[in-house]
Design an enzyme around this catalytic site. Structure first.
Site, short mmCIF file in Angstrom:
data_model
loop_
_atom_site.label_atom_id
_atom_site.label_comp_id
_atom_site.label_asym_id
_atom_site.label_seq_id
_atom_site.Cartn_x
_atom_site.Cartn_y
_atom_site.Cartn_z
N ARG A 56 87.76 99.01 76.51
CA ARG A 56 88.69 100.41 76.48
C ARG A 56 90.12 100.20 76.60
O ARG A 56 90.76 100.79 76.05
CB ARG A 56 87.82 101.49 77.54
CG ARG A 56 86.87 101.97 76.70
CD ARG A 56 86.05 102.89 77.65
NE ARG A 56 85.24 101.98 78.71
CZ ARG A 56 84.51 102.45 79.69
NH1 ARG A 56 84.23 103.88 79.67
NH2 ARG A 56 83.69 101.66 80.45
N GLN B 10 83.57 101.80 85.73
CA GLN B 10 83.29 100.56 86.00
C GLN B 10 83.35 100.76 87.64
O GLN B 10 84.33 101.24 88.12
CB GLN B 10 84.14 99.59 85.81
CG GLN B 10 83.87 99.26 83.85
CD GLN B 10 82.58 98.74 83.87
OE1 GLN B 10 82.05 98.02 84.74
NE2 GLN B 10 82.26 98.39 82.54
N LYS C 18 71.37 92.32 75.68
CA LYS C 18 70.75 92.18 76.73
C LYS C 18 69.24 92.19 76.64
O LYS C 18 68.47 93.25 76.99
CB LYS C 18 71.15 93.43 77.70
CG LYS C 18 72.39 93.55 78.25
CD LYS C 18 73.09 94.69 79.02
CE LYS C 18 74.58 94.92 79.30
NZ LYS C 18 75.20 94.94 78.14
N ASP D 248 57.60 87.11 76.35
CA ASP D 248 58.39 85.86 75.88
C ASP D 248 58.39 85.79 74.60
O ASP D 248 59.32 85.07 73.92
CB ASP D 248 57.49 84.46 76.61
CG ASP D 248 57.25 84.62 77.89
OD1 ASP D 248 58.02 85.61 78.66
OD2 ASP D 248 56.83 83.60 78.52
N ASN D 249 57.16 85.92 73.58
CA ASN D 249 57.42 85.37 72.25
C ASN D 249 58.28 86.28 71.51
O ASN D 249 58.68 85.72 70.54
CB ASN D 249 55.94 85.44 71.55
CG ASN D 249 54.88 84.65 72.02
OD1 ASN D 249 55.34 83.51 72.66
ND2 ASN D 249 53.70 84.72 71.96
N LYS E 176 82.98 91.00 71.12
CA LYS E 176 81.77 91.61 71.68
C LYS E 176 81.33 92.76 70.85
O LYS E 176 81.92 93.53 70.60
CB LYS E 176 81.69 91.87 73.17
CG LYS E 176 80.48 92.70 73.72
CD LYS E 176 80.71 92.68 75.12
CE LYS E 176 81.14 94.11 75.34
NZ LYS E 176 80.43 95.37 74.86
N ASP F 209 83.96 98.63 71.39
CA ASP F 209 83.03 99.57 71.88
C ASP F 209 83.58 100.89 70.75
O ASP F 209 84.17 101.91 71.62
CB ASP F 209 83.18 99.85 73.08
CG ASP F 209 83.07 98.53 73.82
OD1 ASP F 209 81.71 98.11 73.57
OD2 ASP F 209 83.68 98.31 75.09
#
Length: 235
Positions: A207, A186, A63, A68-69, A34, A12
């Site tokens: 972090r 969070q 995300k 769909d296509n 990630k 991040d």
């Protein structure tokens, strides 16, 4: 899987240069990274491809959610990049299209249930009449039915999600905060030890490692905490 295969460090950071320095600093201690929007839009896709080619595992946190296509076309191209994991929002039609597109590629598709930064008040503001817990379990069941490889959820729901999805699906948990660290933005957090004991298979830590004065030492502390949970005597 050992702790090194289960810890995913969130890159991040805003620039490729910072990401490269962090990967170099962490060295062989960290296998899995990630990469999300922040780095992707700074040239991170090519960086992700290079990291994968060097032997690292990459969790591409996009995300995805679209018709769909469009989802299927995106997944097909991402699968060719050598990524290990990819997120999409846990909507049934999108998940089914993604599963079909990724078939045979080795790409693990993860359904995002409810963001760990959200609580019941946030969901109500967005128009949902379910609490986070109920919505997570509902979407986990839909992900299993669609043939997804795993679920993204908070560790607080991991044990019940496991009951819903069965023994084989990955449970990837963000919002991990090592013992004594700040929660940041969070709202549903857990320590590495407790998250693994609750049933999470992979932990995403950003972090607390990336922003630490000594990222390598911070990463090793997380790994040690994870080993404590994975050690057979503690099962």
């Amino acid at each position: 899987m050992d702790a090194r295969e289960r810890l995913i460090v969130g890159l991040d950071v805003p620039t490729i240069g910072e990401a490269e320095r962090l990967v170099s600093t962490l060295g062989d201690d960290i296998l899995f990274y990630k990469i999300g929007y922040q780095l992707v839009f700074a040239g991170g896709l090519e960086f992700a491809r290079d990291l994968a080619a060097s032997g690292k595992k990459i969790f591409l946190d996009m995300k995805l959610l679209d018709i769909d296509n469009t989802v299927a076309s995106g997944v097909e191209n991402i699968a060719k990049m050598g990524m290990s994991m990819l997120t999409l929002h846990a909507y049934p039609k999108a998940m089914r299209a993604a599963v079909e597109a990724a078939a045979g590629s080795g790409l693990c598709l993860l359904g995002v249930t409810v963001l760990t930064s959200m609580d019941a008040e946030d969901l109500a503001e967005a128009g949902y009449n379910q609490d986070p817990h109920s919505l997570v379990l509902s979407r986990a069941g839909q992900a299993r039915a669609a043939g997804m490889g795993g679920i993204v959820c908070s560790a607080a729901e991991a044990a019940e999600v496991r009951e819903v999805v069965g023994p084989d699906m990955a449970i990837v948990t963000p919002g991990i905060r090592p013992t004594g660290s700040d929660k940041g933005d969070q709202k549903r957090v857990m320590t590495p030890f407790d998250a693994l004991k609750a049933g999470s298979t992979h932990l995403v830590v950003g972090r607390p490692i990336v922003k630490a004065p000594d990222p390598k030492q911070a990463a090793r502390a997380v790994l040690n905490e994870m080993v404590g949970a994975l050690w057979p005597a503690n099962r």
